[in-house]
Design a protein around this motif. Structure first.
Motif, PDB file in Angstrom:
ATOM      1  N   ASP A   4      29.342  41.863-119.343  1.00 53.27           N
ATOM      2  CA  ASP A   4      28.459  40.929-120.030  1.00 53.27           C
ATOM      3  C   ASP A   4      28.359  41.307-121.497  1.00 53.27           C
ATOM      4  N   VAL A   5      28.299  40.300-122.353  1.00 53.13           N
ATOM      5  CA  VAL A   5      28.108  40.500-123.789  1.00 53.13           C
ATOM      6  C   VAL A   5      26.782  39.849-124.175  1.00 53.13           C
ATOM      7  N   TYR A   6      25.906  40.618-124.839  1.00 50.59           N
ATOM      8  CA  TYR A   6      24.568  40.149-125.202  1.00 50.59           C
ATOM      9  C   TYR A   6      24.430  39.979-126.715  1.00 50.59           C
ATOM     10  N   ASP A   7      23.758  38.918-127.115  1.00 54.09           N
ATOM     11  CA  ASP A   7      23.297  38.758-128.494  1.00 54.09           C
ATOM     12  C   ASP A   7      21.777  38.745-128.433  1.00 54.09           C
ATOM     13  N   VAL A   8      21.150  39.856-128.759  1.00 54.21           N
ATOM     14  CA  VAL A   8      19.706  39.976-128.582  1.00 54.21           C
ATOM     15  C   VAL A   8      18.930  39.144-129.600  1.00 54.21           C
ATOM     16  N   ALA A   9      19.586  38.684-130.667  1.00 53.37           N
ATOM     17  CA  ALA A   9      18.901  37.855-131.655  1.00 53.37           C
ATOM     18  C   ALA A   9      18.716  36.424-131.160  1.00 53.37           C
ATOM     19  N   THR A  10      19.677  35.921-130.363  1.00 53.43           N
ATOM     20  CA  THR A  10      19.636  34.524-129.932  1.00 53.43           C
ATOM     21  C   THR A  10      19.422  34.363-128.429  1.00 53.43           C
ATOM     22  N   GLN A  11      19.486  35.478-127.656  1.00 52.85           N
ATOM     23  CA  GLN A  11      19.450  35.477-126.199  1.00 52.85           C
ATOM     24  C   GLN A  11      20.700  34.856-125.593  1.00 52.85           C
ATOM     25  N   ALA A  12      21.698  34.614-126.404  1.00 54.11           N
ATOM     26  CA  ALA A  12      22.984  34.159-125.873  1.00 54.11           C
ATOM     27  C   ALA A  12      23.690  35.327-125.208  1.00 54.11           C
ATOM     28  N   THR A  13      24.332  35.047-124.098  1.00 51.96           N
ATOM     29  CA  THR A  13      25.115  36.068-123.419  1.00 51.96           C
ATOM     30  C   THR A  13      26.315  35.395-122.777  1.00 51.96           C
ATOM     31  N   SER A  14      27.255  36.194-122.326  1.00 54.64           N
ATOM     32  CA  SER A  14      28.408  35.649-121.619  1.00 54.64           C
ATOM     33  C   SER A  14      28.872  36.669-120.604  1.00 54.64           C
ATOM     34  N   SER A  15      29.389  36.149-119.489  1.00 56.20           N
ATOM     35  CA  SER A  15      30.050  37.001-118.499  1.00 56.20           C
ATOM     36  C   SER A  15      31.545  36.823-118.678  1.00 56.20           C
ATOM     37  N   ASN A  16      32.249  37.933-118.801  1.00 57.71           N
ATOM     38  CA  ASN A  16      33.661  37.913-119.153  1.00 57.71           C
ATOM     39  C   ASN A  16      34.477  38.639-118.089  1.00 57.71           C
ATOM     40  N   TYR A  17      35.640  38.069-117.767  1.00 57.53           N
ATOM     41  CA  TYR A  17      36.456  38.597-116.683  1.00 57.53           C
ATOM     42  C   TYR A  17      37.906  38.740-117.153  1.00 57.53           C
ATOM     43  N   VAL A  18      38.459  39.913-116.953  1.00 52.99           N
ATOM     44  CA  VAL A  18      39.876  40.160-117.210  1.00 52.99           C
ATOM     45  C   VAL A  18      40.506  40.571-115.888  1.00 52.99           C
ATOM     46  N   GLU A  19      41.568  39.873-115.491  1.00 56.86           N
ATOM     47  CA  GLU A  19      42.207  40.150-114.209  1.00 56.86           C
ATOM     48  C   GLU A  19      43.715  40.211-114.389  1.00 56.86           C
ATOM     49  N   VAL A  20      44.327  41.189-113.751  1.00 55.02           N
ATOM     50  CA  VAL A  20      45.779  41.336-113.791  1.00 55.02           C
ATOM     51  C   VAL A  20      46.350  40.878-112.455  1.00 55.02           C
ATOM     52  N   VAL A  21      47.186  39.843-112.500  1.00 56.73           N
ATOM     53  CA  VAL A  21      47.816  39.294-111.300  1.00 56.73           C
ATOM     54  C   VAL A  21      49.324  39.273-111.530  1.00 56.73           C
ATOM     55  N   ASP A  22      50.067  39.985-110.671  1.00 52.69           N
ATOM     56  CA  ASP A  22      51.528  40.051-110.790  1.00 52.69           C
ATOM     57  C   ASP A  22      51.956  40.506-112.186  1.00 52.69           C
ATOM     58  N   GLY A  23      51.214  41.468-112.720  1.00 57.24           N
ATOM     59  CA  GLY A  23      51.576  42.028-114.008  1.00 57.24           C
ATOM     60  C   GLY A  23      51.166  41.212-115.212  1.00 57.24           C
ATOM     61  N   ARG A  24      50.481  40.100-114.999  1.00 54.68           N
ATOM     62  CA  ARG A  24      50.036  39.244-116.099  1.00 54.68           C
ATOM     63  C   ARG A  24      48.512  39.248-116.181  1.00 54.68           C
ATOM     64  N   GLY A  25      47.989  39.396-117.394  1.00 54.04           N
ATOM     65  CA  GLY A  25      46.549  39.415-117.587  1.00 54.04           C
ATOM     66  C   GLY A  25      45.980  38.031-117.814  1.00 54.04           C
ATOM     67  N   GLU A  26      44.817  37.775-117.215  1.00 51.61           N
ATOM     68  CA  GLU A  26      44.109  36.522-117.416  1.00 51.61           C
ATOM     69  C   GLU A  26      42.677  36.832-117.848  1.00 51.61           C
ATOM     70  N   TYR A  27      42.140  35.992-118.726  1.00 56.71           N
ATOM     71  CA  TYR A  27      40.796  36.198-119.268  1.00 56.71           C
ATOM     72  C   TYR A  27      39.980  34.928-119.096  1.00 56.71           C
ATOM     73  N   ARG A  28      38.725  35.095-118.677  1.00 61.19           N
ATOM     74  CA  ARG A  28      37.808  33.954-118.515  1.00 61.19           C
ATOM     75  C   ARG A  28      36.427  34.367-118.996  1.00 61.19           C
ATOM     76  N   SER A  29      35.736  33.458-119.666  1.00 57.84           N
ATOM     77  CA  SER A  29      34.399  33.740-120.190  1.00 57.84           C
ATOM     78  C   SER A  29      33.474  32.566-119.896  1.00 57.84           C
ATOM     79  N   ILE A  30      32.257  32.875-119.419  1.00 60.35           N
ATOM     80  CA  ILE A  30      31.263  31.842-119.114  1.00 60.35           C
ATOM     81  C   ILE A  30      30.000  32.140-119.915  1.00 60.35           C
ATOM     82  N   PRO A  31      29.522  31.178-120.717  1.00 56.42           N
ATOM     83  CA  PRO A  31      28.326  31.423-121.527  1.00 56.42           C
ATOM     84  C   PRO A  31      27.038  31.217-120.734  1.00 56.42           C
ATOM     85  N   PHE A  32      26.006  31.964-121.096  1.00 53.71           N
ATOM     86  CA  PHE A  32      24.686  31.846-120.491  1.00 53.71           C
ATOM     87  C   PHE A  32      23.626  32.009-121.581  1.00 53.71           C
ATOM     88  N   ARG A  33      22.383  31.822-121.200  1.00 59.29           N
ATOM     89  CA  ARG A  33      21.249  32.192-122.053  1.00 59.29           C
ATOM     90  C   ARG A  33      20.248  32.929-121.182  1.00 59.29           C
TER      91      ARG A  33
END
Length: 246
Positions: A171-200
């Motif tokens: 999770d990445v937090y911005d304490v000034a705005t209360q914005a946050t995000s959950s971030n995922y890095v996954e390696v499948v068959d030697g290839r990396g994938e990244y996904r991010s979902i924003p929250f408050r």
């Protein structure tokens, strides 16, 4: 990602039940359903963010008539494919503003889903929308985490919550705005994938003020569904606000 489904399109929906397996544990589901059925008291229930029916389906089997609102057609399709899913009415739309017919004894928003609304204005609108659906004496229930800011040393804004040889999540937090995000890095068959979902993220006291603006008042707050006391060490809370009977 399918734009009409927001961040919960076909790819996420296809794996949602497995990726959230802890929340589908029968003991978790049973205590949640028992809590909500007690509040419904023979009346109707409205689930905001009904998703794949984790709680709606067993609650309906418990004898509580359930309606739902969800933005993701892909998630609702998974609900429809399950036994009893076709019997639950679901309206496709933003649960902060979408209205359905009738009034309800209980409306509920679980599993941190209030944080999917990424502005304070949208979260306030959600409370007003829930209140507008409640009959006098009806209750609005939210289950949500406590922001993990105590885990942040000075100058750091990242809190990891899963580390393995092929998957990293943080999770990445911005304490000034209360914005946050959950971030995922996954390696499948030697290839990396990244996904991010924003929250408050949102504090209990802030939710209480949102409830007050919507004409609701706090009835009870617990750490979990078995009514453990809520303390300064609690990592989440289950809060119940009610629409005054008068």
């Amino acid at each position: 990602m399918d734009d009409q489904d927001g961040y919960f399109g076909e790819r996420v929906a296809a794996a949602y039940d497995e990726s959230s397996a802890d929340m589908f544990d029968p003991s978790v589901v049973e205590t949640t359903v028992g809590f909500l059925a007690g509040l419904a008291g023979g009346g109707r229930a409205l689930e905001l963010g009904i998703g794949t029916g984790r709680i709606a389906l067993p609650l309906a089997r418990h004898g509580v008539p359930v309606r739902g609102i969800d933005l993701s057609r892909a998630m609702v399709a998974r609900l429809r494919a399950k036994p009893g899913g076709d019997a639950i009415g679901v309206t496709i739309g933003d649960f902060a503003t979408t209205r359905v017919d009738g009034t309800f004894s209980v409306a509920y928003l679980l599993f941190n889903t209030i944080m999917n609304l990424t502005t304070q204005a949208a979260q306030v609108a959600c409370f007003r929308n829930a209140a507008a659906h409640l009959e006098p004496g009806g209750c609005f229930v939210i289950e949500v985490m406590i922001p993990e800011l105590r885990k942040l040393p000075a100058g750091q804004n990242v809190v990891p919550f899963h580390v393995s040889p092929t998957r990293w999540a943080f999770d990445v937090y911005d304490v000034a705005t209360q914005a946050t995000s959950s971030n995922y890095v996954e390696v499948v068959d030697g290839r990396g994938e990244y996904r991010s979902i924003p929250f408050r993220y949102v504090w209990p006291s802030e939710l209480d003020l949102m409830a007050q603006l919507a004409g609701l008042r706090l009835r009870e707050r617990w750490e979990g569904w078995t009514r453990e006391p809520f303390t300064s060490e609690s990592g989440r809370h289950v809060s119940v606000w009610e629409r005054p009977a008068d």
